[in-house]
Design an enzyme around this catalytic site. Structure first.
Site, PDB file in Angstrom:
ATOM      1  N   ALA A  67      -6.868 -16.067 -23.232  1.00 46.50           N
ATOM      2  CA  ALA A  67      -6.282 -15.348 -22.086  1.00 46.50           C
ATOM      3  C   ALA A  67      -4.804 -15.181 -22.418  1.00 46.50           C
ATOM      4  O   ALA A  67      -3.983 -16.018 -22.064  1.00 46.50           O
ATOM      5  CB  ALA A  67      -6.490 -16.152 -20.815  1.00 46.50           C
ATOM      6  N   ALA A  92      -2.292 -12.389 -22.350  1.00 46.25           N
ATOM      7  CA  ALA A  92      -1.180 -11.572 -21.846  1.00 46.25           C
ATOM      8  C   ALA A  92      -0.269 -12.398 -20.939  1.00 46.25           C
ATOM      9  O   ALA A  92      -0.763 -13.224 -20.174  1.00 46.25           O
ATOM     10  CB  ALA A  92      -1.727 -10.376 -21.071  1.00 46.25           C
ATOM     11  N   CYS A 113      -1.552 -23.585 -14.825  1.00 40.38           N
ATOM     12  CA  CYS A 113      -0.326 -23.845 -14.059  1.00 40.38           C
ATOM     13  C   CYS A 113      -0.738 -24.144 -12.612  1.00 40.38           C
ATOM     14  O   CYS A 113      -0.110 -23.681 -11.669  1.00 40.38           O
ATOM     15  CB  CYS A 113       0.664 -22.692 -14.155  1.00 40.38           C
ATOM     16  SG  CYS A 113       0.005 -21.111 -13.648  1.00 40.38           S
TER      17      CYS A 113
HETATM   18  C1  LIG Z   1      -2.148 -17.759 -17.188  1.00 40.67           C
HETATM   19  S1  LIG Z   1      -2.322 -16.147 -17.714  1.00 40.67           S
HETATM   20  C2  LIG Z   1      -2.112 -16.266 -19.424  1.00 40.67           C
HETATM   21  C3  LIG Z   1      -0.693 -16.337 -19.864  1.00 40.67           C
HETATM   22  C4  LIG Z   1      -0.542 -16.274 -21.360  1.00 40.67           C
HETATM   23  N1  LIG Z   1      -1.336 -17.270 -22.017  1.00 40.67           N
HETATM   24  C5  LIG Z   1       0.886 -16.417 -21.827  1.00 40.67           C
HETATM   25  O1  LIG Z   1       1.282 -17.503 -22.202  1.00 40.67           O
HETATM   26  O2  LIG Z   1       1.614 -15.454 -21.775  1.00 40.67           O
HETATM   27  C6  LIG Z   1      -4.039 -15.888 -17.590  1.00 40.67           C
HETATM   28  C7  LIG Z   1      -4.501 -14.554 -18.130  1.00 40.67           C
HETATM   29  O3  LIG Z   1      -5.915 -14.556 -18.126  1.00 40.67           O
HETATM   30  C8  LIG Z   1      -6.353 -13.237 -17.866  1.00 40.67           C
HETATM   31  N2  LIG Z   1      -7.781 -13.327 -17.463  1.00 40.67           N
HETATM   32  C9  LIG Z   1      -8.296 -13.418 -16.232  1.00 40.67           C
HETATM   33  N3  LIG Z   1      -9.629 -13.505 -16.283  1.00 40.67           N
HETATM   34  C10 LIG Z   1      -9.965 -13.473 -17.587  1.00 40.67           C
HETATM   35  C11 LIG Z   1     -11.197 -13.534 -18.284  1.00 40.67           C
HETATM   36  N4  LIG Z   1     -12.353 -13.640 -17.637  1.00 40.67           N
HETATM   37  N5  LIG Z   1     -11.172 -13.467 -19.613  1.00 40.67           N
HETATM   38  C12 LIG Z   1     -10.008 -13.373 -20.285  1.00 40.67           C
HETATM   39  N6  LIG Z   1      -8.814 -13.305 -19.675  1.00 40.67           N
HETATM   40  C13 LIG Z   1      -8.791 -13.355 -18.348  1.00 40.67           C
HETATM   41  C14 LIG Z   1      -5.394 -12.768 -16.809  1.00 40.67           C
HETATM   42  O4  LIG Z   1      -5.376 -11.372 -16.753  1.00 40.67           O
HETATM   43  C15 LIG Z   1      -4.084 -13.371 -17.296  1.00 40.67           C
HETATM   44  O5  LIG Z   1      -3.407 -12.470 -18.097  1.00 40.67           O
END
Ligand SMILES: C[S@@+](CC[C@H](N)C(=O)[O-])C[C@H]1O[C@@H](n2cnc3c(N)ncnc32)[C@H](O)[C@@H]1O
Length: 701
Positions: free
Chosen positions: A369, A371, A496
């Site tokens: 995950a 972004a 978080c």
């Molecule tokens: C906590 S953020 C990640 C932050 C990132 N790791 C960083 O350090 O910049 C969680 C991310 O998971 C994505 N997400 C949500 N559901 C997901 C899924 N089923 N599979 C993969 N990514 C997902 C969200 O869009 C979001 O961008």
């Protein structure tokens, strides 16, 4: 006019006039209340506190620079050091220039934690100062005596008068007087609070009253046995505290209930830590940046930024790539160095999962995950752009920020994917990669200071949904890792969120579903994860996970766990596992009977774990026996009950169970009494025999 009055007052004081006779009904001078909170303690920050703006010339002998120089100057060294990178752009401090103080500037907040000084304290005997010519000891002694009598006479009156303003702590006198005094005081307090609550029902809450009541309740809960109001249970106090905190700080019932429950009922922290935590959520965390070691060295970057008027310091001992920004004359998210990709703005907590992952060069790593790429770019920097990083993001709209950051930071070893993480094993293959980072989507309850909407928007349903998705994602993460990887075989899970169901409960679930074990995160700070919550007993190795809190480390609330995949089998092992040996420090006390009139903590012990504060004990539990027990009890599914199932919080069943526990205590007391009775009878028999022997002149053994 005021100045004249003041100088007159000063003059009058210097002349020491005789004490003014107290009027019968005049309120006594305000004494410092014993229920006022002590002066606010400094946060136990791991991050440095806010500093004043330094003159931003770039001195030849710059302490910051010197400090930086004393660190490793070598990029390789810095990179070897597991460091990490960032966080969501939505979480980034960007150029907001937010305050970095651990103290914060919120006057209300400060008020809350600081003891009130208004009125000051009345110095003992000050009333007796006199400029009278009578200087002999007898006169003074008589005056002293009279004053004492007056004070005693006024004592009850004082209490009555002060009570409206500030309910004081219970004054514990002894004997009959003490009892009636206490009773009187308690009745006054309870009728005052009742009246206040009735009035509150008809008007908006008065923040001052709320604040005062919160302080009083926290004080009582901290020492319930001696301070509780007669007849009031812990539950009464906790319920009122929940309502008051919700109104004062603007939380919805669910979230404040969850925080209070964890702390006041399950006693995960001391009660006053609840206040520290909630207060810390009211203040911003420091703005941090991570040097991109693919392009720059930290000391060089610090030098350039200092020259631009950025007031900064090395982040902490545990990172050789982080810098903390106190304040800045330029927008820190728009400097030429930022544009050139020399650094990433990211919270200190975001460094931690990548440090725990400890990527190695040439490995195949998945960031499930990803972004906006804070952690991906850190992973790539540590790998020196070698190997492959699959940076996956499900939301298409967030791919733009991810790719932009990868490009800006000069990352070249990354393949960006756009899958639902649960589908990734199908796309990338099972048992094919060395490490996976799952920085999971979560409720964000650890980052309330960044996003206040969390206070009101999150519901139990949201936590359930998050926990469900997190479990599925974690199993997919495990399935991608090759247990036979020469260099790796690890999965790092982070959120978080501070909610147990999104953290320990998710890991506990994975431990039961896959052949994995918890290993140390390699972070020598943070608090151990919980091994129990409500009726749940998590695997004792959950203690190896790490929790971070704003009021302890001055970081966002964060959770990190590191798993090692033991075999590529999906089935849970049937053969006995090697024992999981855990070193337990101080374990959280189990649960508190908040309905108890005695206010005593009801501690339960389980076979898997032993409550032993400040004692180091080693516990050996076989995973097989643990899993068998879990299955039997059926209670280990989650920190919160499964959807649609009974929620134990404050329900009739919950209290009934608690009462039943109390009954069993009574039984224990009864058994003890019986034993004592037997001992007394035995003693009597022996004494009777002795007497008889004495009378007959013999000896009895
Ligand atoms: C906590 S953020 C990640 C932050 C990132 N790791 C960083 O350090 O910049 C969680 C991310 O998971 C994505 N997400 C949500 N559901 C997901 C899924 N089923 N599979 C993969 N990514 C997902 C969200 O869009 C979001 O961008």
């Amino acid at each position: 006019m005021a100045a004249t009055a003041l100088s007159k007052r000063k003059e009058a004081k210097s002349q020491k006039p005789p004490p003014r006779k107290k009027q019968r009904n005049e309120p006594p001078p305000r004494k410092k209340l014993r229920n006022e909170l002590p002066p606010r303690k400094k946060l136990r920050n791991e991050l440095p506190p806010r500093k004043k703006q330094k003159t931003v010339s770039f001195p030849a002998k710059n302490p910051i620079k010197d400090d930086l120089i004393s660190d490793s100057d070598d990029i390789d060294e810095m990179v070897e050091e597991h460091g990490q990178l960032h966080e969501d752009q939505q979480h980034q401090g960007s150029d907001s220039g937010s305050e970095m103080s651990s103290d914060g500037d919120d006057p209300l907040a400060d008020d809350f934690l600081l003891g009130s000084d208004d009125g000051g304290s009345v110095e003992k005997g000050s009333d007796l100062d006199s400029d009278s010519d009578e200087s002999d000891i007898e006169v003074k002694a008589r005056a002293d005596e009279e004053e004492k009598v007056r004070e005693e006479e006024d004592a009850l009156e004082e209490l009555k008068l002060n009570i409206k303003e500030e309910p004081d702590e219970f004054r514990l006198l002894t004997g009959e007087i003490g009892t009636s005094f206490r009773r009187f005081h308690m009745v006054m307090i309870s009728s005052y609070i009742t009246k206040e609550l009735e009035e509150e029902a008809n008007r908006p809450p008065d923040l001052q009253s709320l604040q005062r009541r919160i302080k009083e309740i926290v004080r009582v809960l901290s020492n319930f046995k001696s301070l509780r109001q007669e007849g009031a249970t812990r539950k009464d106090y906790v319920e009122q505290l929940t309502m008051d905190l919700g109104s004062y700080y603007g939380y919805n019932e669910f979230l404040i209930g969850a925080l209070v429950e964890v702390i006041c009922i399950f006693n995960m922290f001391p009660v006053n830590e609840l206040m520290e935590l909630i207060e810390a959520f009211e203040k911003p965390r420091p703005i941090c940046l991570r040097t991109n070691t693919l392009k720059a060295r930290r000391r060089d970057l610090a030098g350039v930024l200092l020259n631009r008027g950025v007031n900064l310091d090395p982040l902490s001992k545990w990172s050789k790539v982080g810098l903390v920004v106190y304040d800045s004359q330029v927008p820190i998210g728009a400097t030429p160095e930022y544009m050139a990709g020399y650094y990433m703005l990211q919270s200190a907590s975001s460094f931690l999962p990548v440090m725990a992952l400890a990527p190695q060069e040439k490995e195949r790593i998945v960031d499930m995950a990803a972004a906006p790429g804070g952690k991906t770019t850190y992973i790539s920097a540590i790998m020196k752009n070698s190997g492959i990083v699959y940076a996956n993001e499900m939301k298409e709209s967030r791919l733009k920020s991810l790719t932009a950051n990868l490009q800006r930071m000069g990352v070249t070893n990354t393949i960006v994917c756009n899958y639902d993480g649960r589908e990734l094993p199908k796309a990338l293959g099972q048992n094919t990669v060395d490490r996976v980072l799952l920085d999971a989507p979560c409720s964000g309850t650890g980052v309330i200071s960044k996003d206040e909407s969390v206070k009101t928007s999150k519901t139990l349903e949201d936590i359930h949904k998050c926990a469900h998705l997190q479990k599925e994602l974690l199993l997919a993460a495990i399935d991608m890792v090759d247990a036979n990887s020469k260099s790796g075989g690890y999965i790092v899970y982070s959120t978080c969120s501070i909610m147990i169901p999104e953290n320990e409960a998710v890991i506990d679930y994975a431990l039961r579903k896959r052949d994995v074990k918890l290993v140390p995160c390699g972070l020598d700070f943070g608090r151990p994860g919980f091994v129990r919550f409500r009726e749940n007993r998590f695997h004792p190795t959950l203690e190896k996970t790490r929790r971070f809190y704003p009021h302890v480390q001055n970081m966002d609330g964060f959770f990190v766990a590191k798993l090692k995949k033991m075999s590529n089998s999906k089935l849970t092992p049937t053969a006995p596992e090697p024992s999981a040996t855990v070193e337990q420090g101080s374990e959280p006390i189990d649960s508190v009977d908040i309905n108890s009139d005695e206010g005593e903590f009801q501690r339960r012990s389980s076979k898997e774990s032993i409550t032993a504060e400040s004692t180091k004990i080693t516990i050996t539990v076989s995973k097989e026996s643990y899993m068998k027990k879990s299955k039997e009890s059926g209670k280990l599914q989650n920190g919160f009950p499964e959807k649609g199932k009974h929620v134990p919080k404050f329900t009739a069943k919950y209290w009934k169970e608690r009462k039943q526990q109390r009954l069993s205590r009574e039984e224990i007391a009864k058994a003890r009494e019986e034993k004592r009775q037997t001992l007394r009878e035995d003693k009597k028999k022996v004494e009777g025999k002795k007497r008889a022997a004495k009378e007959s002149g013999g000896n009895v053994k």
